[in-house]
Motif scaffolding. Structure first.
Motif, PDB file in Angstrom:
ATOM      1  N   UNK A   3      37.298  -8.395  59.892  1.00 44.55           N
ATOM      2  CA  UNK A   3      36.675  -7.398  60.415  1.00 44.55           C
ATOM      3  C   UNK A   3      37.712  -6.401  61.291  1.00 44.55           C
ATOM      4  N   UNK A   4      39.144  -6.733  61.245  1.00 39.26           N
ATOM      5  CA  UNK A   4      40.115  -5.731  61.765  1.00 39.26           C
ATOM      6  C   UNK A   4      40.114  -4.888  60.810  1.00 39.26           C
ATOM      7  N   UNK A   5      40.180  -4.989  59.369  1.00 42.91           N
ATOM      8  CA  UNK A   5      40.433  -3.869  58.441  1.00 42.91           C
ATOM      9  C   UNK A   5      38.975  -3.038  58.273  1.00 42.91           C
ATOM     10  N   UNK A   6      37.949  -3.797  58.544  1.00 41.45           N
ATOM     11  CA  UNK A   6      36.592  -2.803  58.502  1.00 41.45           C
ATOM     12  C   UNK A   6      36.645  -2.038  59.808  1.00 41.45           C
ATOM     13  N   UNK A   7      37.195  -2.348  60.769  1.00 42.69           N
ATOM     14  CA  UNK A   7      37.176  -1.593  61.997  1.00 42.69           C
ATOM     15  C   UNK A   7      38.277  -0.343  61.832  1.00 42.69           C
ATOM     16  N   UNK A   8      39.249  -0.654  61.150  1.00 40.85           N
ATOM     17  CA  UNK A   8      40.354   0.185  61.145  1.00 40.85           C
ATOM     18  C   UNK A   8      40.001   1.421  60.082  1.00 40.85           C
ATOM     19  N   UNK A   9      39.118   1.096  58.873  1.00 38.64           N
ATOM     20  CA  UNK A   9      38.721   2.053  58.053  1.00 38.64           C
ATOM     21  C   UNK A   9      37.836   2.853  58.675  1.00 38.64           C
ATOM     22  N   UNK A  10      36.768   2.228  59.427  1.00 38.31           N
ATOM     23  CA  UNK A  10      35.808   3.107  59.880  1.00 38.31           C
ATOM     24  C   UNK A  10      36.246   3.994  61.004  1.00 38.31           C
ATOM     25  N   UNK A  11      37.121   3.389  61.894  1.00 35.95           N
ATOM     26  CA  UNK A  11      37.685   4.212  62.758  1.00 35.95           C
ATOM     27  C   UNK A  11      38.327   5.446  62.283  1.00 35.95           C
ATOM     28  N   UNK A  12      38.888   5.376  61.154  1.00 34.29           N
ATOM     29  CA  UNK A  12      39.905   6.701  60.715  1.00 34.29           C
ATOM     30  C   UNK A  12      38.817   7.532  60.128  1.00 34.29           C
ATOM     31  N   UNK A  13      37.536   6.999  59.583  1.00 34.62           N
ATOM     32  CA  UNK A  13      36.637   7.909  59.078  1.00 34.62           C
ATOM     33  C   UNK A  13      35.950   8.619  60.193  1.00 34.62           C
ATOM     34  N   UNK A  14      35.307   7.723  61.253  1.00 33.97           N
ATOM     35  CA  UNK A  14      34.663   8.289  62.246  1.00 33.97           C
ATOM     36  C   UNK A  14      35.636   9.493  63.074  1.00 33.97           C
ATOM     37  N   UNK A  15      36.894   9.175  63.402  1.00 31.21           N
ATOM     38  CA  UNK A  15      37.769  10.358  63.901  1.00 31.21           C
ATOM     39  C   UNK A  15      37.675  11.621  63.259  1.00 31.21           C
ATOM     40  N   UNK A  16      37.267  11.821  61.978  1.00 26.41           N
ATOM     41  CA  UNK A  16      37.121  13.140  61.334  1.00 26.41           C
ATOM     42  C   UNK A  16      35.552  13.425  61.263  1.00 26.41           C
ATOM     43  N   UNK A  17      34.895  12.943  61.827  1.00 23.72           N
ATOM     44  CA  UNK A  17      33.421  13.217  61.732  1.00 23.72           C
ATOM     45  C   UNK A  17      32.810  14.147  62.890  1.00 23.72           C
ATOM     46  N   UNK A  18      32.122  15.052  62.609  1.00 21.30           N
ATOM     47  CA  UNK A  18      31.456  15.970  63.664  1.00 21.30           C
ATOM     48  C   UNK A  18      30.059  15.320  64.101  1.00 21.30           C
ATOM     49  N   UNK A  19      29.418  14.501  63.031  1.00 22.27           N
ATOM     50  CA  UNK A  19      28.064  14.106  63.534  1.00 22.27           C
ATOM     51  C   UNK A  19      28.006  12.549  62.560  1.00 22.27           C
ATOM     52  N   UNK A  20      27.314  11.640  63.068  1.00 29.49           N
ATOM     53  CA  UNK A  20      27.141  10.464  62.642  1.00 29.49           C
ATOM     54  C   UNK A  20      26.347  10.272  61.357  1.00 29.49           C
ATOM     55  N   UNK A  21      26.805  10.130  60.069  1.00 34.17           N
ATOM     56  CA  UNK A  21      25.730  10.035  59.147  1.00 34.17           C
ATOM     57  C   UNK A  21      24.788   8.825  59.070  1.00 34.17           C
ATOM     58  N   UNK A  22      23.644   8.724  58.551  1.00 28.76           N
ATOM     59  CA  UNK A  22      22.741   7.765  58.571  1.00 28.76           C
ATOM     60  C   UNK A  22      22.392   7.209  57.148  1.00 28.76           C
ATOM     61  N   UNK A  23      22.749   8.111  56.195  1.00 32.05           N
ATOM     62  CA  UNK A  23      22.419   7.734  54.781  1.00 32.05           C
ATOM     63  C   UNK A  23      23.877   7.739  53.878  1.00 32.05           C
ATOM     64  N   UNK A  24      23.712   6.545  53.153  1.00 35.65           N
ATOM     65  CA  UNK A  24      25.045   6.357  52.478  1.00 35.65           C
ATOM     66  C   UNK A  24      24.670   6.652  50.677  1.00 35.65           C
ATOM     67  N   UNK A  25      25.547   7.291  50.100  1.00 31.38           N
ATOM     68  CA  UNK A  25      25.179   7.797  48.582  1.00 31.38           C
ATOM     69  C   UNK A  25      26.634   6.892  47.792  1.00 31.38           C
ATOM     70  N   UNK A  26      26.224   6.128  46.926  1.00 35.40           N
ATOM     71  CA  UNK A  26      27.333   5.948  46.088  1.00 35.40           C
ATOM     72  C   UNK A  26      26.937   6.564  44.775  1.00 35.40           C
ATOM     73  N   UNK A  27      27.982   7.436  44.082  1.00 39.33           N
ATOM     74  CA  UNK A  27      27.653   8.181  43.027  1.00 39.33           C
ATOM     75  C   UNK A  27      28.482   7.632  41.733  1.00 39.33           C
ATOM     76  N   UNK A  28      27.673   7.016  40.800  1.00 40.29           N
ATOM     77  CA  UNK A  28      28.224   6.373  39.726  1.00 40.29           C
ATOM     78  C   UNK A  28      28.846   7.613  38.571  1.00 40.29           C
ATOM     79  N   UNK A  29      29.316   6.954  37.414  1.00 41.99           N
ATOM     80  CA  UNK A  29      29.970   7.675  36.539  1.00 41.99           C
ATOM     81  C   UNK A  29      29.051   8.843  35.927  1.00 41.99           C
TER      82      UNK A  29
END
Length: 272
Positions: A3-29
């Motif tokens: 959980x700590x690793x998840x929190x540290x990664x998400x905090x890093x990303x959120x610190x660079x966001x203006x608005x919170x996204x609601x939809x995720x996209x995983x784009x393949x080859x």
């Protein structure tokens, strides 16, 4: 899952966001081009995000692109991680955990896949209605953290039926022909043998690839709604008498890029 690793990664990303996204996209080859359509984008290389693996496969840029697409706030993975790269199932699905922590409610997962169903043709887009996990592993094996999801998650609707119906309506509105089918997840990196493809057809598979299944399992564990789209990049081994190459995969996805972009943008613009 730490959980700590998840929190540290998400905090890093959120610190660079203006608005919170609601939809995720995983784009393949070969499908990462959709990420280039995102407006007012914040781009974060995976190598900058704490605890994130790095994508090592051709056709995968290896970065998060976060911004606006069709009026919706989205976070897109331009490139994913695969079990065959030597990562654990937990590493492969780590970005899903981070997206959930950021606030993602829905994920559109895409891939390039080999066609098993002989009614398919290279260049077809297939809505995934279900999957077969043929990877011999599962990202939920190990001690379960109830904070992340239930010990025994229901997979009877791994691919959201309402989203599938919505995608069909979007295809109809665009005058696009769309396929539906069952996706089989194999480990790779070797392509399947003709005998294996015959087996998978007997089991009920319509398309086969080397991704998606772990991410969808973890998405459902986390309570995220999923829409899956495969680009049929080639016919699987033995159906046509020709060798298979990754170059062919990329070449086919480039040919359908305009239809793919148009289709997914239409889905996002009116996603329930």
């Amino acid at each position: 899952m730490n959980l700590t690793a998840i929190s540290e990664a998400s905090t890093y990303v959120k610190d660079q966001l203006k608005d919170a996204p609601a939809i995720g996209l995983i784009l393949g080859s070969g499908l990462g081009v959709l990420g280039d359509e995102i407006e007012n984008a914040t781009v974060i290389p995976y190598s900058n995000i704490p605890h994130f693996p790095e994508s090592t496969v051709s056709g995968h840029k290896g970065q998060l692109v976060i911004g606006t697409l069709e009026g919706k706030q989205v976070i897109a993975m331009q490139g994913r991680f695969h079990y065959y790269e030597g990562y654990s199932m937990q590493q492969v699905t780590f970005p899903i955990r981070v997206m959930k922590d950021i606030g993602i409610k829905s994920i559109i997962v895409t891939n390039a896949a080999g066609g098993i169903n002989e009614d398919f043709q290279p260049g077809d887009l297939m809505l995934i209605t279900d999957h077969i996990n043929n990877m011999g592993n599962n990202p939920l094996i190990g001690k379960n953290d109830d904070a992340l999801g239930a010990r025994f998650p229901d997979m009877s609707q791994g691919y959201d039926k309402e989203y599938i119906e919505h995608a069909v309506k979007c295809a109809d509105a665009l005058g696009m022909s769309i396929q539906k089918g069952v996706y089989v997840g194999n480990t790779g990196p070797a392509y399947e043998t003709p005998a294996e493809v015959r087996m998978l057809k007997t089991l009920g598979g319509d398309a086969v690839g080397m991704s998606t299944v772990p991410e969808v399992i973890v998405s459902r564990h986390a309570g995220i709604r999923v829409l899956g789209i495969s680009c049929i990049s080639n016919m699987a081994a033995g159906i046509l008498d020709q060798p298979l190459t990754h170059d062919e995969v990329i070449e086919t996805t480039e040919k359908v890029r305009e239809d793919f972009i148009k289709f997914v943008k239409n889905i996002i613009s009116s996603l329930p």
